[in-house]
Structures are given as structure tokens and as C-alpha cells.
Motif scaffolding. Structure first.
Motif, PDB file in Angstrom:
ATOM      1  N   GLY A 165       0.877  -1.185   0.000  1.00 33.32           N
ATOM      2  CA  GLY A 165       0.000   0.000   0.000  1.00 33.32           C
ATOM      3  C   GLY A 165       0.902   1.220   0.000  1.00 33.32           C
ATOM      4  O   GLY A 165       0.843   2.076   0.873  1.00 33.32           O
ATOM      5  N   CYS A 166       1.754   1.309  -1.031  1.00 31.45           N
ATOM      6  CA  CYS A 166       2.879   2.264  -0.984  1.00 31.45           C
ATOM      7  C   CYS A 166       2.444   3.712  -1.205  1.00 31.45           C
ATOM      8  O   CYS A 166       3.149   4.635  -0.812  1.00 31.45           O
ATOM      9  CB  CYS A 166       3.966   1.869  -1.978  1.00 31.45           C
ATOM     10  SG  CYS A 166       3.377   1.744  -3.683  1.00 31.45           S
ATOM     11  N   GLY A 167       1.290   3.969  -1.848  1.00 33.99           N
ATOM     12  CA  GLY A 167       0.884   5.362  -2.093  1.00 33.99           C
ATOM     13  C   GLY A 167       1.970   6.101  -2.855  1.00 33.99           C
ATOM     14  O   GLY A 167       2.406   5.685  -3.933  1.00 33.99           O
ATOM     15  N   SER A 168       2.454   7.196  -2.280  1.00 34.27           N
ATOM     16  CA  SER A 168       3.512   7.984  -2.916  1.00 34.27           C
ATOM     17  C   SER A 168       4.867   7.269  -2.894  1.00 34.27           C
ATOM     18  O   SER A 168       5.822   7.747  -3.507  1.00 34.27           O
ATOM     19  CB  SER A 168       3.668   9.308  -2.164  1.00 34.27           C
ATOM     20  OG  SER A 168       4.083   9.031  -0.826  1.00 34.27           O
ATOM     21  N   GLY A 169       4.959   6.163  -2.132  1.00 32.84           N
ATOM     22  CA  GLY A 169       6.234   5.449  -1.984  1.00 32.84           C
ATOM     23  C   GLY A 169       7.009   5.910  -0.771  1.00 32.84           C
ATOM     24  O   GLY A 169       8.147   5.472  -0.532  1.00 32.84           O
ATOM     25  N   ILE A 170       6.398   6.759   0.040  1.00 33.17           N
ATOM     26  CA  ILE A 170       7.114   7.439   1.113  1.00 33.17           C
ATOM     27  C   ILE A 170       7.808   6.476   2.086  1.00 33.17           C
ATOM     28  O   ILE A 170       8.952   6.722   2.478  1.00 33.17           O
ATOM     29  CB  ILE A 170       6.158   8.417   1.856  1.00 33.17           C
ATOM     30  CG1 ILE A 170       6.911   9.285   2.852  1.00 33.17           C
ATOM     31  CG2 ILE A 170       5.007   7.690   2.519  1.00 33.17           C
ATOM     32  CD1 ILE A 170       6.078  10.457   3.373  1.00 33.17           C
ATOM     33  N   LEU A 171       7.140   5.368   2.441  1.00 34.49           N
ATOM     34  CA  LEU A 171       7.739   4.478   3.446  1.00 34.49           C
ATOM     35  C   LEU A 171       8.893   3.671   2.836  1.00 34.49           C
ATOM     36  O   LEU A 171       9.964   3.539   3.437  1.00 34.49           O
ATOM     37  CB  LEU A 171       6.680   3.540   4.032  1.00 34.49           C
ATOM     38  CG  LEU A 171       5.475   4.229   4.690  1.00 34.49           C
ATOM     39  CD1 LEU A 171       4.511   3.189   5.254  1.00 34.49           C
ATOM     40  CD2 LEU A 171       5.917   5.180   5.800  1.00 34.49           C
ATOM     41  N   SER A 213       1.872  -4.470  -8.728  1.00 35.29           N
ATOM     42  CA  SER A 213       0.509  -4.609  -8.216  1.00 35.29           C
ATOM     43  C   SER A 213       0.517  -5.857  -7.332  1.00 35.29           C
ATOM     44  O   SER A 213       1.439  -6.679  -7.436  1.00 35.29           O
ATOM     45  CB  SER A 213      -0.458  -4.778  -9.379  1.00 35.29           C
ATOM     46  OG  SER A 213      -0.093  -5.932 -10.082  1.00 35.29           O
ATOM     47  N   PRO A 214      -0.498  -6.031  -6.450  1.00 31.92           N
ATOM     48  CA  PRO A 214      -0.466  -7.195  -5.554  1.00 31.92           C
ATOM     49  C   PRO A 214      -0.292  -8.520  -6.304  1.00 31.92           C
ATOM     50  O   PRO A 214       0.460  -9.389  -5.868  1.00 31.92           O
ATOM     51  CB  PRO A 214      -1.812  -7.117  -4.833  1.00 31.92           C
ATOM     52  CG  PRO A 214      -2.150  -5.665  -4.839  1.00 31.92           C
ATOM     53  CD  PRO A 214      -1.627  -5.124  -6.141  1.00 31.92           C
ATOM     54  N   GLY A 215      -0.934  -8.636  -7.480  1.00 29.15           N
ATOM     55  CA  GLY A 215      -0.829  -9.895  -8.219  1.00 29.15           C
ATOM     56  C   GLY A 215       0.526 -10.089  -8.885  1.00 29.15           C
ATOM     57  O   GLY A 215       0.886 -11.210  -9.235  1.00 29.15           O
TER      58      GLY A 215
HETATM   59  C1  LIG Z   1      -3.252   5.227   3.526  1.00 33.38           C
HETATM   60  S1  LIG Z   1      -2.425   5.020   1.997  1.00 33.38           S
HETATM   61  C2  LIG Z   1      -0.757   4.792   2.591  1.00 33.38           C
HETATM   62  C3  LIG Z   1       0.292   5.360   1.691  1.00 33.38           C
HETATM   63  C4  LIG Z   1       1.698   5.346   2.266  1.00 33.38           C
HETATM   64  N1  LIG Z   1       2.194   3.991   2.414  1.00 33.38           N
HETATM   65  C5  LIG Z   1       1.755   6.059   3.607  1.00 33.38           C
HETATM   66  O1  LIG Z   1       2.076   5.412   4.603  1.00 33.38           O
HETATM   67  O2  LIG Z   1       1.483   7.257   3.644  1.00 33.38           O
HETATM   68  C6  LIG Z   1      -2.929   3.393   1.590  1.00 33.38           C
HETATM   69  C7  LIG Z   1      -2.508   2.915   0.229  1.00 33.38           C
HETATM   70  O3  LIG Z   1      -2.822   1.532   0.173  1.00 33.38           O
HETATM   71  C8  LIG Z   1      -3.376   1.226  -1.094  1.00 33.38           C
HETATM   72  N2  LIG Z   1      -4.207   0.024  -0.897  1.00 33.38           N
HETATM   73  C9  LIG Z   1      -5.438  -0.044  -0.344  1.00 33.38           C
HETATM   74  N3  LIG Z   1      -5.858  -1.331  -0.302  1.00 33.38           N
HETATM   75  C10 LIG Z   1      -4.862  -2.089  -0.823  1.00 33.38           C
HETATM   76  C11 LIG Z   1      -4.682  -3.489  -1.057  1.00 33.38           C
HETATM   77  N4  LIG Z   1      -5.641  -4.375  -0.739  1.00 33.38           N
HETATM   78  N5  LIG Z   1      -3.531  -3.907  -1.618  1.00 33.38           N
HETATM   79  C12 LIG Z   1      -2.556  -3.010  -1.952  1.00 33.38           C
HETATM   80  N6  LIG Z   1      -2.683  -1.671  -1.767  1.00 33.38           N
HETATM   81  C13 LIG Z   1      -3.811  -1.221  -1.209  1.00 33.38           C
HETATM   82  C14 LIG Z   1      -4.107   2.480  -1.508  1.00 33.38           C
HETATM   83  O4  LIG Z   1      -4.236   2.549  -2.921  1.00 33.38           O
HETATM   84  C15 LIG Z   1      -3.205   3.579  -0.932  1.00 33.38           C
HETATM   85  O5  LIG Z   1      -2.255   4.026  -1.870  1.00 33.38           O
END
Ligand SMILES: C[S@@+](CC[C@H](N)C(=O)[O-])C[C@H]1O[C@@H](n2cnc3c(N)ncnc32)[C@H](O)[C@@H]1O
Length: 293
Positions: A165-171, A213-215
Motif C-alpha cells: 500500500g505504498c501510495g507515494s512510496g514514502i515508506l 501490483s499485488p498480483g
Molecule cells: C493510507 S495510503 C498509505 C500510503 C503510504 N504507504 C503512507 O504510509 O502514507 C494506503 C494505500 O494503500 C493502497 N491500498 C489499499 N488497499 C490495498 C490493497 N488491498 N492492496 C494493496 N494496496 C492497497 C491504496 O491505494 C493507498 O495508496
């Protein structure tokens, strides 16, 4: 040009007025504190609530704002909709506007997140330059901050890290800057994967971060898996995440509300993690644990 329509309402009406503005064609709606009225004293561990909210709808030029005001007045009652105002706005790149308010922030003792163009006067600093684009993750949210602080305090030298769930990749980028040898960054949102690739390149750690992607995730075991998603998906993903953490490896979870912490921790304890006490901030929680060997 664009136009903004603003109105002050009691906090309990804000969501309904927001929905009505969206139904009336708003491109976006945001909430502002309505000004100088006192903040309710928030109970410990909860998010503060303002007595009144200024609801701001953004519309394309030429929309009939007077008709929208009148329709909302008829629906909610004119007496409940106070201090209407309208404002014309020049064209700008909306998703970047908030960056004007984004300043360098420090997490833990040495990790900094800086918008492009800022510098940090600290010779020991580990500095991440970040442009989140449209993806979540700037460090301004408590859940991201809690994960960044965990990373700042950890020994990441040579570690293999999963950022789920990397979002911007920040972590993941923070982990790489702090010494991780390799990071797998995963998201269901293609915009998040694109933002992560671009942010990793800008921070010169692109060669250590693989996005998927997860898959499409490669076969690997991580020393540390981070997932800042939400409580329900985290509980559903417990088996998948466990399978990506080596015995003795660590898991770090956030995106969890205070009242959900026990439920999430017990799922992960049942899956074989020794869970540590939760860390709380502004109604949110970070959980961490070690996979039993
Ligand atoms: C709250 S954001 C966190 C972003 C970043 N990792 C942070 O800590 O700020 C959650 C991220 O998880 C992704 N996400 C939500 N459900 C997911 C899943 N089942 N598998 C992978 N990514 C998922 C969303 O698209 C989003 O980018």
C-alpha cells in the motif's frame, strides 16, 4: 477560471451539505474550520471536532451558484446555512496547490521529508525529497508519521523491505534512504505505482525499489513489511503479509483506528506474530510485531 461557493454550517450538517454540493456539480468539496469558535476539548485518543465547518465547493466557471444556494436553502433551511460567499479563482494545477502549505518535516531523530526546492540545515539528516502527485503519503497524516518514526528508529542496514500500500512510496523510499538493500513497493492504484517510481528516481534509490501490483509481486521474504492501509484490509491481508515476512522478521501496521487496535493485533497474534504494545496518535494506531521462529 473557476468559482468557489462557501457556506458555514454546524458540524453535523457538513457531510450532507458536501454531498449536496457534489450532486449540484461541484468538482471537489473541502472543509475548513469556520474560524474563531472554540474547539471542543477532544477526549484523549480522538480527533478534534469543530462546532462549525466552512464547506467549500469548487465549480467550473458559468455554473448557476445562486440556483445552488437556493436549492440548498430549500433542502436544509436557510437559517442553517450561514455566511454564504462566492469567489472567482484563476486557473491553477489543483492537485499541486496544497504543496504550497507543505514544509519540511522531521520524523524521529534524523529522517526529513522535504518538498522539492526546500533544503534542511542538518548535517546528520537523511532527507527525502517528495512530490506525492495524486497518491496518498506526505507524512502529514499521523499514520504515515508513525511508520516513518518506526523506520527512523530501526536498523535497516542491508534489510529487505516490503511497502504494502505504498501510495507515494514514502515508506519504501525512507527505508531505502535509511539503508535498506531492497524494497518491494505494492499498490492496487496505478497512480500510486507511478508516483513511487518517480519519487524513488528523484531520491536516487530507484535501483533498489521494485514496484508491483499485488498480483505481480515477485517471490521473496522480507525482513520488514510495512502496511499503512486500513483495519479491515489489514485483517484480510494477514495471511498474505505473513507469507512475505521471514521468521524473526518484523511487521509494522497502521491506518488503524484506536478502537480497532485490539482486533487487528489479535488477528496477527493468531497468525504467529509476537505483537508489541500499540502506539497511539490523534485517534490512530501503529502496531508492530515479530514473526515467531
Ligand atoms: C493510507 S495510503 C498509505 C500510503 C503510504 N504507504 C503512507 O504510509 O502514507 C494506503 C494505500 O494503500 C493502497 N491500498 C489499499 N488497499 C490495498 C490493497 N488491498 N492492496 C494493496 N494496496 C492497497 C491504496 O491505494 C493507498 O495508496
Amino acid at each position: 477560471m473557476w468559482q468557489q461557493l462557501m457556506v458555514t454550517v454546524d458540524e453535523d450538517l457538513a457531510e450532507d451539505v458536501s454531498d449536496a454540493l457534489m450532486d449540484a456539480g461541484a468538482l471537489s468539496v473541502s472543509f475548513l474550520d469556520a474560524g474563531d469558535q472554540p474547539l471542543f476539548e477532544p477526549p484523549p485518543g480522538t480527533t478534534p471536532v469543530w462546532a462549525q465547518t466552512r464547506v467549500v465547493g469548487l465549480f467550473e466557471e458559468g455554473g448557476d451558484l445562486a440556483a445552488i444556494r437556493s436549492a440548498l436553502g430549500g433542502r436544509f433551511g436557510d437559517e442553517r446555512l450561514r455566511d454564504w460567499s462566492e469567489e472567482a479563482l484563476a486557473d491553477q494545477v489543483w492537485e499541486r496547490t496544497w504543496l504550497e502549505h507543505f514544509r519540511p518535516m522531521r520524523f524521529g531523530s534524523r529522517l526529513w521529508v522535504c518538498p522539492t526546492g526546500f533544503t534542511v540545515e542538518d548535517t546528520d539528516a537523511v532527507v527525502m525529497s517528495l512530490d506525492p502527485g495524486l497518491a496518498f503519503g506526505t507524512g502529514t497524516h499521523p499514520t504515515t508519521a508513525l511508520c516513518l518514526e518506526w523506520l527512523d528508529a530501526a536498523d535497516l542496514q542491508g534489510a529487505s523491505v516490503l511497502d504494502y500500500g505504498c501510495g507515494s512510496g514514502i515508506l519504501g523510499i525512507a527505508a531505502a534512504l535509511l539503508g535498506a538493500a531492497g524494497v518491494h513497493a505494492v499498490d492496487i492504484d496505478p497512480q500510486a505505482l507511478a508516483a513511487t517510481v518517480e519519487n524513488a528516481r528523484k531520491n536516487r534509490v530507484g535501483d533498489r525499489i521494485e514496484v508491483a501490483s499485488p498480483g505481480g509481486l515477485a517471490d521473496f521474504d522480507s525482513d520488514i513489511a510495512l502496511a499503512n492501509i486500513l483495519a479491515n484490509p489489514l485483517m484480510e491481508l494477514a495471511d498474505a503479509l505473513r507469507s512475505r515476512v521471514r521468521p524473526g522478521g518484523r511487521i509494522v501496521l497502521s491506518g488503524i483506528l484506536a478502537e480497532q487496535a485490539d482486533a487487528v493485533a489479535s488477528v496477527y497474534a493468531r497468525k504467529g506474530f509476537e505483537m508489541e504494545p500499540a502506539v497511539f496518535r490523534e485517534g490512530w494506531v501503529r502496531l508492530a510485531g515479530v514473526r515467531r521462529t
